[in-house]
Design a protein around this motif. Structure first.
Motif, PDB file in Angstrom:
ATOM      1  N   VAL A  96       0.840  -1.205   0.000  1.00 45.05           N
ATOM      2  CA  VAL A  96       0.000   0.000   0.000  1.00 45.05           C
ATOM      3  C   VAL A  96       0.877   1.257   0.000  1.00 45.05           C
ATOM      4  CG1 VAL A  96      -1.593   1.353   1.432  1.00 45.05           C
ATOM      5  CG2 VAL A  96      -2.023  -1.087   1.054  1.00 45.05           C
ATOM      6  N   MET A  97       1.950   1.229   0.786  1.00 42.16           N
ATOM      7  CA  MET A  97       2.850   2.388   0.851  1.00 42.16           C
ATOM      8  C   MET A  97       3.563   2.595  -0.479  1.00 42.16           C
ATOM      9  SD  MET A  97       4.308   1.740   4.653  1.00 42.16           S
ATOM     10  CE  MET A  97       5.547   3.022   4.509  1.00 42.16           C
ATOM     11  N   ARG A  98       3.927   1.496  -1.108  1.00 42.71           N
ATOM     12  CA  ARG A  98       4.593   1.617  -2.407  1.00 42.71           C
ATOM     13  C   ARG A  98       3.642   2.231  -3.433  1.00 42.71           C
ATOM     14  NH1 ARG A  98       8.364  -0.901  -6.341  1.00 42.71           N
ATOM     15  NH2 ARG A  98       9.460  -2.116  -4.779  1.00 42.71           N
ATOM     16  N   SER A  99       2.378   1.820  -3.413  1.00 43.11           N
ATOM     17  CA  SER A  99       1.463   2.378  -4.414  1.00 43.11           C
ATOM     18  C   SER A  99       1.208   3.861  -4.150  1.00 43.11           C
ATOM     19  CB  SER A  99       0.181   1.549  -4.543  1.00 43.11           C
ATOM     20  OG  SER A  99      -0.640   1.762  -3.446  1.00 43.11           O
ATOM     21  N   LEU A 100       1.192   4.244  -2.885  1.00 41.22           N
ATOM     22  CA  LEU A 100       1.073   5.682  -2.574  1.00 41.22           C
ATOM     23  C   LEU A 100       2.269   6.455  -3.131  1.00 41.22           C
ATOM     24  CD1 LEU A 100       0.089   6.161   1.175  1.00 41.22           C
ATOM     25  CD2 LEU A 100      -1.174   6.845  -0.877  1.00 41.22           C
ATOM     26  N   ALA A 101       3.447   5.876  -2.952  1.00 39.82           N
ATOM     27  CA  ALA A 101       4.670   6.503  -3.459  1.00 39.82           C
ATOM     28  C   ALA A 101       4.584   6.647  -4.977  1.00 39.82           C
ATOM     29  CB  ALA A 101       5.884   5.676  -3.057  1.00 39.82           C
ATOM     30  N   GLU A 102       4.096   5.600  -5.630  1.00 41.18           N
ATOM     31  CA  GLU A 102       4.011   5.633  -7.097  1.00 41.18           C
ATOM     32  C   GLU A 102       3.002   6.662  -7.590  1.00 41.18           C
ATOM     33  OE1 GLU A 102       3.426   1.465  -7.854  1.00 41.18           O
ATOM     34  OE2 GLU A 102       5.602   1.062  -7.777  1.00 41.18           O
ATOM     35  N   GLU A 103       1.992   6.946  -6.749  1.00 41.03           N
ATOM     36  CA  GLU A 103       1.012   7.978  -7.119  1.00 41.03           C
ATOM     37  C   GLU A 103       1.536   9.389  -6.871  1.00 41.03           C
ATOM     38  OE1 GLU A 103      -2.511   7.164  -4.873  1.00 41.03           O
ATOM     39  OE2 GLU A 103      -2.609   5.129  -5.691  1.00 41.03           O
ATOM     40  N   GLY A 104       2.725   9.487  -6.273  1.00 42.91           N
ATOM     41  CA  GLY A 104       3.324  10.812  -6.102  1.00 42.91           C
ATOM     42  C   GLY A 104       3.116  11.448  -4.743  1.00 42.91           C
ATOM     43  N   MET A 105       2.650  10.673  -3.769  1.00 39.35           N
ATOM     44  CA  MET A 105       2.500  11.211  -2.412  1.00 39.35           C
ATOM     45  C   MET A 105       3.874  11.544  -1.839  1.00 39.35           C
ATOM     46  SD  MET A 105       0.682  12.013   0.248  1.00 39.35           S
ATOM     47  CE  MET A 105      -0.979  11.364   0.034  1.00 39.35           C
ATOM     48  N   THR A 106       3.971  12.662  -1.154  1.00 36.53           N
ATOM     49  CA  THR A 106       5.205  13.028  -0.461  1.00 36.53           C
ATOM     50  C   THR A 106       5.213  12.300   0.885  1.00 36.53           C
ATOM     51  OG1 THR A 106       4.986  15.198  -1.485  1.00 36.53           O
ATOM     52  CG2 THR A 106       6.573  15.005   0.326  1.00 36.53           C
ATOM     53  N   MET A 107       6.266  11.553   1.143  1.00 36.94           N
ATOM     54  CA  MET A 107       6.270  10.677   2.322  1.00 36.94           C
ATOM     55  C   MET A 107       7.595  10.745   3.064  1.00 36.94           C
ATOM     56  SD  MET A 107       4.516   7.470   0.229  1.00 36.94           S
ATOM     57  CE  MET A 107       4.796   6.188   1.408  1.00 36.94           C
ATOM     58  N   LEU A 108       7.468  10.738   4.388  1.00 37.16           N
ATOM     59  CA  LEU A 108       8.637  10.645   5.268  1.00 37.16           C
ATOM     60  C   LEU A 108       8.407   9.392   6.095  1.00 37.16           C
ATOM     61  CD1 LEU A 108      10.929  12.641   5.583  1.00 37.16           C
ATOM     62  CD2 LEU A 108       9.664  13.768   7.389  1.00 37.16           C
ATOM     63  N   VAL A 109       9.286   8.423   5.946  1.00 34.13           N
ATOM     64  CA  VAL A 109       9.012   7.089   6.496  1.00 34.13           C
ATOM     65  C   VAL A 109      10.154   6.629   7.396  1.00 34.13           C
ATOM     66  CG1 VAL A 109       8.464   4.693   5.914  1.00 34.13           C
ATOM     67  CG2 VAL A 109       7.812   6.519   4.322  1.00 34.13           C
ATOM     68  N   VAL A 110       9.880   6.549   8.695  1.00 35.73           N
ATOM     69  CA  VAL A 110      10.845   5.913   9.604  1.00 35.73           C
ATOM     70  C   VAL A 110      10.644   4.411   9.464  1.00 35.73           C
ATOM     71  CG1 VAL A 110      11.508   5.531  12.009  1.00 35.73           C
ATOM     72  CG2 VAL A 110      10.817   7.825  11.245  1.00 35.73           C
ATOM     73  N   THR A 111      11.691   3.713   9.107  1.00 33.99           N
ATOM     74  CA  THR A 111      11.532   2.278   8.857  1.00 33.99           C
ATOM     75  C   THR A 111      12.815   1.508   9.086  1.00 33.99           C
ATOM     76  OG1 THR A 111      10.731   0.646   7.260  1.00 33.99           O
ATOM     77  CG2 THR A 111      12.056   2.445   6.357  1.00 33.99           C
ATOM     78  N   HIS A 112      12.643   0.227   9.360  1.00 37.78           N
ATOM     79  CA  HIS A 112      13.782  -0.697   9.371  1.00 37.78           C
ATOM     80  C   HIS A 112      13.698  -1.643   8.183  1.00 37.78           C
ATOM     81  CE1 HIS A 112      15.123   0.796  13.185  1.00 37.78           C
ATOM     82  NE2 HIS A 112      13.956   0.554  13.734  1.00 37.78           N
ATOM     83  N   GLU A 113      12.751  -1.368   7.273  1.00 36.28           N
ATOM     84  CA  GLU A 113      12.611  -2.216   6.088  1.00 36.28           C
ATOM     85  C   GLU A 113      13.597  -1.734   5.027  1.00 36.28           C
ATOM     86  OE1 GLU A 113      10.799  -4.923   5.539  1.00 36.28           O
ATOM     87  OE2 GLU A 113      10.023  -4.844   7.597  1.00 36.28           O
ATOM     88  N   MET A 114      14.718  -2.407   4.954  1.00 32.07           N
ATOM     89  CA  MET A 114      15.765  -1.954   4.034  1.00 32.07           C
ATOM     90  C   MET A 114      15.332  -2.089   2.570  1.00 32.07           C
ATOM     91  SD  MET A 114      18.044  -0.644   5.789  1.00 32.07           S
ATOM     92  CE  MET A 114      17.530  -0.410   7.472  1.00 32.07           C
ATOM     93  N   GLY A 115      14.475  -3.062   2.287  1.00 30.87           N
ATOM     94  CA  GLY A 115      13.981  -3.218   0.915  1.00 30.87           C
ATOM     95  C   GLY A 115      13.189  -1.990   0.492  1.00 30.87           C
ATOM     96  N   PHE A 116      12.356  -1.482   1.393  1.00 36.31           N
ATOM     97  CA  PHE A 116      11.574  -0.278   1.105  1.00 36.31           C
ATOM     98  C   PHE A 116      12.519   0.912   0.912  1.00 36.31           C
ATOM     99  CE2 PHE A 116       9.340   3.603   2.142  1.00 36.31           C
ATOM    100  CZ  PHE A 116       8.113   3.450   1.515  1.00 36.31           C
ATOM    101  N   ALA A 117      13.463   1.063   1.831  1.00 38.34           N
ATOM    102  CA  ALA A 117      14.399   2.196   1.756  1.00 38.34           C
ATOM    103  C   ALA A 117      15.152   2.179   0.425  1.00 38.34           C
ATOM    104  CB  ALA A 117      15.376   2.145   2.926  1.00 38.34           C
ATOM    105  N   ARG A 118      15.577   1.005   0.032  1.00 40.05           N
ATOM    106  CA  ARG A 118      16.385   0.836  -1.168  1.00 40.05           C
ATOM    107  C   ARG A 118      15.581   0.975  -2.460  1.00 40.05           C
ATOM    108  NH1 ARG A 118      21.046  -2.805  -2.354  1.00 40.05           N
ATOM    109  NH2 ARG A 118      21.682  -3.301  -0.258  1.00 40.05           N
ATOM    110  N   ASN A 119      14.397   0.368  -2.469  1.00 33.91           N
ATOM    111  CA  ASN A 119      13.670   0.218  -3.738  1.00 33.91           C
ATOM    112  C   ASN A 119      12.528   1.198  -3.934  1.00 33.91           C
ATOM    113  OD1 ASN A 119      15.281  -2.047  -4.326  1.00 33.91           O
ATOM    114  ND2 ASN A 119      13.965  -3.305  -3.027  1.00 33.91           N
ATOM    115  N   VAL A 120      11.999   1.757  -2.856  1.00 34.75           N
ATOM    116  CA  VAL A 120      10.834   2.639  -3.010  1.00 34.75           C
ATOM    117  C   VAL A 120      11.227   4.094  -2.776  1.00 34.75           C
ATOM    118  CG1 VAL A 120       8.481   3.138  -2.268  1.00 34.75           C
ATOM    119  CG2 VAL A 120       9.297   0.766  -2.286  1.00 34.75           C
ATOM    120  N   SER A 121      12.054   4.367  -1.778  1.00 34.42           N
ATOM    121  CA  SER A 121      12.353   5.777  -1.517  1.00 34.42           C
ATOM    122  C   SER A 121      13.350   6.330  -2.525  1.00 34.42           C
ATOM    123  CB  SER A 121      12.842   5.984  -0.079  1.00 34.42           C
ATOM    124  OG  SER A 121      13.821   5.072   0.284  1.00 34.42           O
ATOM    125  N   ASN A 122      13.299   7.635  -2.715  1.00 34.37           N
ATOM    126  CA  ASN A 122      14.263   8.285  -3.612  1.00 34.37           C
ATOM    127  C   ASN A 122      15.361   8.965  -2.813  1.00 34.37           C
ATOM    128  OD1 ASN A 122      12.557  10.328  -2.683  1.00 34.37           O
ATOM    129  ND2 ASN A 122      12.893  11.608  -4.479  1.00 34.37           N
TER     130      ASN A 122
END
Ligand code: ADP
Ligand code: MG
Length: 256
Positions: free
Chosen positions: A193-219
């Motif tokens: 769900v977070m990835r699809s929000l990112a793809e729709e262009g939502m501005t997001m600040l995400v504290v996470t330990h999910e390295m896959g998300f940090a690497r592949n979804v965040s810019n």
């Protein structure tokens, strides 16, 4: 044309007693940025998000949300927001998702989602219900709209919490370890769900330990250490050869 600045934070300091938890943090998030905030426990990540949406008041520094600067004044030697009305307005523009879901347990999922738009934004109820149903569809739990939070899995509750935040049409979404309280098999449905929000262009600040998300979804990835920004850059750079020795040691502990 450069993307609009949705959030600008300048030189935030915050102490609890003698403990300086944030030691001068600055950050700009532009439209569509997805910024992963990484850091060891106690490095100040939650305090930073809480200062942005004014759940904590920074001792020093400036916060500008979509061009509007939060006005501060001094009271008994402490900085406090000058206008309650402004705080309410700014908070409504910042969607917050917590580790612990924080749904209202005595309300159905649908009522949780329409609460803000109906009671804070004073929008027509029927319109809010229609939008809420579309949001619940989007996060994949439309069939749960009349259920109470306790009857949903953790992953479903967190998706409901995301829908509730989105119902306010926020300018920026702040996530504080949204998947940390979930059983491992439920993490993926929330990250999707977070990835699809990112793809729709939502501005997001995400504290996470999910390295896959940090690497592949965040810019952009920011590594906090002892209340300061230690490393900051695009994931290709930081997860490539960039980042400080402390960052490299930190990601080494994840082994993935
Ligand atoms: P993180 O989210 O990176 O784990 P936090 O922002 O929660 O870090 O906490 C940073 C430091 O601030 C910790 O040492 C924590 O104990 C302290 N802290 C956080 N909130 C409070 C508070 N309300 N009162 C006193 N100390 C606090
Ligand atoms: Mg935290």
């Amino acid at each position: 044309m450069a993307a609009a600045t949705r959030l600008s934070v300048r030189n935030i300091h915050k102490s609890f007693g003698a403990h300086e938890v944030l030691r001068g943090i600055s950050l700009d998030a532009h439209d569509g940025d997805v910024i992963s905030l990484l850091g060891a426990s106690g490095s100040g990540k939650s305090t930073f998000l809480r200062c942005i949406n004014l759940l904590e008041i920074a001792d020093q520094g400036e916060i500008v949300v979509d061009g509007e600067r939060i006005e501060m004044t001094m009271k008994n030697g402490h900085a406090v927001p000058a206008s309650r009305k402004q705080v309410d307005r700014i908070r409504a523009e910042l969607g917050m998702v917590f580790q612990s879901f924080n749904l209202w347990s005595h309300m159905t999922i649908l009522d949780n989602v329409i609460e803000g738009p109906v009671h804070v934004l004073k929008r027509p109820r029927a319109e809010c219900i229609a939008e809420a149903e579309a949001l619940l569809e989007k996060v994949g739990i439309a069939e749960k709209r009349h259920a109470y939070p306790a009857h949903l899995s953790g992953g479903q509750q967190q998706r409901a919490a995301i829908a509730r935040a989105l119902a306010m049409k926020p300018k920026v979404m702040l996530f504080d370890e949204p998947t940390s309280a979930l059983d491992p098999e439920l993490v993926g449905e929330v990250l999707r769900v977070m990835r699809s929000l990112a793809e729709e262009g939502m501005t997001m600040l995400v504290v996470t330990h999910e390295m896959g998300f940090a690497r592949n979804v965040s810019n952009r990835v920011i590594f906090m250490r002892s209340g300061e920004i230690d490393s900051d850059g695009p994931p290709e750079e930081l997860f490539g050869k960039g980042g400080s020795p402390a960052f490299r040691q930190f990601i080494g502990t994840f082994g993935k």
